[in-house]
Design a protein around this motif. Structure first.
Motif, mmCIF file in Angstrom:
data_model
loop_
_atom_site.group_PDB
_atom_site.id
_atom_site.type_symbol
_atom_site.label_atom_id
_atom_site.label_comp_id
_atom_site.label_asym_id
_atom_site.label_seq_id
_atom_site.Cartn_x
_atom_site.Cartn_y
_atom_site.Cartn_z
ATOM 1 N N HIS A 33 41.812 45.277 36.736
ATOM 2 C CA HIS A 33 41.793 43.933 36.167
ATOM 3 C C HIS A 33 41.075 43.013 37.133
ATOM 4 C CE1 HIS A 33 45.001 42.501 38.902
ATOM 5 N NE2 HIS A 33 45.435 43.720 38.781
ATOM 6 N N ASP A 34 40.654 41.853 36.635
ATOM 7 C CA ASP A 34 39.903 40.960 37.527
ATOM 8 C C ASP A 34 40.391 39.521 37.416
ATOM 9 O OD1 ASP A 34 38.946 40.190 35.074
ATOM 10 O OD2 ASP A 34 36.824 40.463 35.551
ATOM 11 N N SER A 35 41.685 39.354 37.118
ATOM 12 C CA SER A 35 42.227 38.005 36.999
ATOM 13 C C SER A 35 42.946 37.612 38.272
ATOM 14 C CB SER A 35 43.197 37.925 35.815
ATOM 15 O OG SER A 35 44.297 38.776 36.016
ATOM 16 N N TRP A 36 43.016 36.305 38.501
ATOM 17 C CA TRP A 36 43.825 35.767 39.583
ATOM 18 C C TRP A 36 45.138 35.293 38.973
ATOM 19 C CZ3 TRP A 36 39.315 32.277 41.575
ATOM 20 C CH2 TRP A 36 38.412 33.072 42.287
ATOM 21 N N ALA A 53 46.111 39.779 43.513
ATOM 22 C CA ALA A 53 44.656 39.707 43.682
ATOM 23 C C ALA A 53 44.016 40.788 42.830
ATOM 24 C CB ALA A 53 44.283 39.890 45.153
ATOM 25 N N GLY A 54 43.255 40.371 41.834
ATOM 26 C CA GLY A 54 42.582 41.338 40.977
ATOM 27 C C GLY A 54 41.365 41.928 41.657
ATOM 28 N N ALA A 55 40.906 43.066 41.150
ATOM 29 C CA ALA A 55 39.686 43.677 41.667
ATOM 30 C C ALA A 55 38.498 42.775 41.386
ATOM 31 C CB ALA A 55 39.467 45.041 41.022
ATOM 32 N N THR A 56 37.516 42.821 42.247
ATOM 33 C CA THR A 56 36.300 42.031 42.056
ATOM 34 C C THR A 56 35.075 42.907 42.252
ATOM 35 O OG1 THR A 56 35.965 41.386 44.370
ATOM 36 C CG2 THR A 56 37.488 40.035 43.067
ATOM 37 N N ASP A 57 33.987 42.483 41.653
ATOM 38 C CA ASP A 57 32.701 43.056 42.010
ATOM 39 C C ASP A 57 32.324 42.552 43.404
ATOM 40 O OD1 ASP A 57 32.475 44.196 39.469
ATOM 41 O OD2 ASP A 57 31.475 42.417 38.656
ATOM 42 N N SER A 58 31.372 43.203 44.036
ATOM 43 C CA SER A 58 30.869 42.708 45.307
ATOM 44 C C SER A 58 30.203 41.353 45.086
ATOM 45 C CB SER A 58 29.859 43.699 45.893
ATOM 46 O OG SER A 58 29.389 43.242 47.147
ATOM 47 N N HIS A 59 30.502 40.409 45.978
ATOM 48 C CA HIS A 59 29.993 39.051 45.816
ATOM 49 C C HIS A 59 29.954 38.379 47.193
ATOM 50 C CE1 HIS A 59 34.372 38.806 45.720
ATOM 51 N NE2 HIS A 59 34.275 37.554 46.118
ATOM 52 N N ALA A 60 29.296 37.250 47.261
ATOM 53 C CA ALA A 60 29.230 36.483 48.507
ATOM 54 C C ALA A 60 29.241 35.007 48.154
ATOM 55 C CB ALA A 60 27.966 36.834 49.296
ATOM 56 N N HIS A 61 30.231 34.270 48.644
ATOM 57 C CA HIS A 61 30.317 32.844 48.354
ATOM 58 C C HIS A 61 30.208 32.039 49.644
ATOM 59 C CE1 HIS A 61 34.439 33.454 49.627
ATOM 60 N NE2 HIS A 61 34.685 34.230 48.585
ATOM 61 N N TYR A 62 30.057 30.754 49.485
ATOM 62 C CA TYR A 62 29.825 29.869 50.629
ATOM 63 C C TYR A 62 31.081 29.647 51.456
ATOM 64 C CZ TYR A 62 27.985 25.779 53.165
ATOM 65 O OH TYR A 62 27.575 24.906 54.133
ATOM 66 N N LEU A 66 40.061 33.897 54.209
ATOM 67 C CA LEU A 66 41.005 34.655 55.031
ATOM 68 C C LEU A 66 42.095 35.196 54.125
ATOM 69 C CD1 LEU A 66 42.095 35.608 57.783
ATOM 70 C CD2 LEU A 66 43.291 33.411 57.977
ATOM 71 N N MET A 67 42.246 36.524 54.111
ATOM 72 C CA MET A 67 43.272 37.180 53.298
ATOM 73 C C MET A 67 44.415 37.638 54.195
ATOM 74 S SD MET A 67 40.754 39.483 50.871
ATOM 75 C CE MET A 67 42.151 40.203 49.975
ATOM 76 N N LEU A 68 45.652 37.371 53.745
ATOM 77 C CA LEU A 68 46.846 37.719 54.514
ATOM 78 C C LEU A 68 47.864 38.366 53.582
ATOM 79 C CD1 LEU A 68 47.294 34.245 56.258
ATOM 80 C CD2 LEU A 68 46.371 36.278 57.359
ATOM 81 N N SER A 69 48.397 39.508 53.983
ATOM 82 C CA SER A 69 49.466 40.145 53.219
ATOM 83 C C SER A 69 50.685 40.301 54.109
ATOM 84 C CB SER A 69 49.027 41.515 52.694
ATOM 85 O OG SER A 69 50.119 42.185 52.086
ATOM 86 N N VAL A 99 39.259 45.776 46.540
ATOM 87 C CA VAL A 99 39.339 47.103 45.944
ATOM 88 C C VAL A 99 40.746 47.379 45.426
ATOM 89 C CG1 VAL A 99 39.034 49.580 46.363
ATOM 90 C CG2 VAL A 99 37.495 47.927 47.455
ATOM 91 N N ALA A 100 41.754 47.102 46.247
ATOM 92 C CA ALA A 100 43.149 47.341 45.854
ATOM 93 C C ALA A 100 44.048 46.402 46.631
ATOM 94 C CB ALA A 100 43.553 48.788 46.122
ATOM 95 N N ALA A 101 45.010 45.790 45.926
ATOM 96 C CA ALA A 101 45.952 44.875 46.570
ATOM 97 C C ALA A 101 47.327 45.081 45.933
ATOM 98 C CB ALA A 101 45.500 43.426 46.408
ATOM 99 N N PRO A 102 48.113 46.031 46.445
ATOM 100 C CA PRO A 102 49.396 46.352 45.814
ATOM 101 C C PRO A 102 50.450 45.276 45.973
ATOM 102 C CG PRO A 102 49.095 47.625 47.827
ATOM 103 C CD PRO A 102 47.797 46.933 47.563
ATOM 104 N N SER A 103 50.345 44.437 47.006
ATOM 105 C CA SER A 103 51.322 43.366 47.223
ATOM 106 C C SER A 103 50.659 42.011 47.023
ATOM 107 C CB SER A 103 51.878 43.439 48.647
ATOM 108 O OG SER A 103 52.579 44.636 48.861
ATOM 109 N N PRO A 104 51.457 40.977 46.721
ATOM 110 C CA PRO A 104 50.864 39.630 46.651
ATOM 111 C C PRO A 104 50.182 39.270 47.961
ATOM 112 C CG PRO A 104 53.071 39.633 45.722
ATOM 113 C CD PRO A 104 52.887 40.977 46.365
ATOM 114 N N VAL A 105 49.104 38.541 47.856
ATOM 115 C CA VAL A 105 48.274 38.188 49.007
ATOM 116 C C VAL A 105 48.135 36.676 49.088
ATOM 117 C CG1 VAL A 105 45.971 38.400 50.028
ATOM 118 C CG2 VAL A 105 47.000 40.358 48.874
ATOM 119 N N LEU A 106 48.158 36.149 50.296
ATOM 120 C CA LEU A 106 47.811 34.752 50.545
ATOM 121 C C LEU A 106 46.337 34.716 50.941
ATOM 122 C CD1 LEU A 106 50.998 33.827 52.501
ATOM 123 C CD2 LEU A 106 50.100 32.355 50.703
#
Length: 257
Positions: A33-36, A53-62, A66-69, A99-106
């Motif tokens: 899935h790709d929803s937030w 955190a849903g799966a995403t395609d490869s991307h690059a934003h401005y 920082l991802m924290l689990s 790619v995979a996020a089994p737990s909620p992520v900040l």
């Protein structure tokens, strides 16, 4: 290319606490899935997303990210390398994918000209057990970076004034008392983006805010100066790796001053 645990440069270890654990690298199947989903706190120069955190395609934003689990490690691809970790700093414009996020992520997103990657790490390190409340307070306490050239700030202010319609580079340059060539050089040197791409980023940021406040996809696109909803959707997919129509409707939003 694979690296041994603890050797990749993009993962920044925050000293002390639950997040000071070695990260390992592995391959995981992509999420389907790709929803937030979850809660989003939105401030003028940063946002904090807490939830699935849903799966995403490869991307690059401005934005810096920082991802924290606090639970199970997540798996993300950064600059072509797959990492499984509990904290990962993705600096501005670096290609990455979840790619995979089994737990909620900040996840913290921050405007690079206001908060650098080091400031995000410092905020996370001072927040104690990370939560929306503690991270928001720590981020608000961080000193903001100041643009070296006041003309660049005047140019950014003019961009924001014009966002709902056509943004003329000539009008932006005039407001900043710059020539077009000076404007382009300063944007590339101090902001890391040419004028056109910086305008597109700020349009996207504004359109996302409109949707979070209840606008339809079409209303948000037009309000932020996109030609149509399809242009907004393509930009969202390119810069965040997810579809706008699927990714913004399941969030509980709180606006911060």
């Amino acid at each position: 290319m694979m690296r041994t645990p603890g050797k990749f440069d993009a993962v920044k270890t925050i000293p002390s606490g639950w997040y000071d654990r070695p990260a390992i690298i592995t391959k995981e199947p992509r999420l389907q899935h790709d929803s937030w989903q979850g809660t989003l706190w939105l401030a003028p120069d940063f946002a904090i997303l807490h939830g699935a955190a849903g799966a995403t395609d490869s991307h690059a934003h401005y934005a810096h990210q920082l991802m924290l689990s606090t639970g199970a490690p997540f798996t993300a691809e950064l600059d072509g390398i797959v990492h499984t970790a509990q904290h990962l700093l993705v600096e501005s414009l670096h290609p990455h994918a979840i790619v995979a996020a089994p737990s909620p992520v900040l996840t913290i997103y921050a405007e690079p000209q206001r908060l650098g990657g080091a400031a995000l790490l410092a905020a996370a390190g001072s927040a104690g057990a990370p939560s929306l409340d503690s991270l928001a307070a720590a981020l608000q306490a961080q000193p903001r970076e100041i643009l070296a050239d006041a003309r660049v700030q005047r140019a950014l202010d003019q961009v924001d004034v014009l966002l709902s319609g056509k943004v003329s580079a000539a009008a932006v340059a005039e407001a900043a008392h710059l020539s077009l060539s000076q404007l382009e050089r300063l944007f590339s040197a101090q902001l890391g983006l040419p004028v056109r791409r910086l305008v597109l980023w700020r349009r996207l940021r504004l359109a996302i805010r409109f949707i979070l406040l209840g606008s339809t996809l079409t209303e948000a696109a037009h309000g932020a100066g996109f030609a149509d909803a399809a242009h907004f959707s393509r930009t969202m997919r390119t810069l965040f790796g997810v579809r706008a129509d699927r990714s913004l409707r399941q969030l509980n939003v709180k606006l911060l001053d």
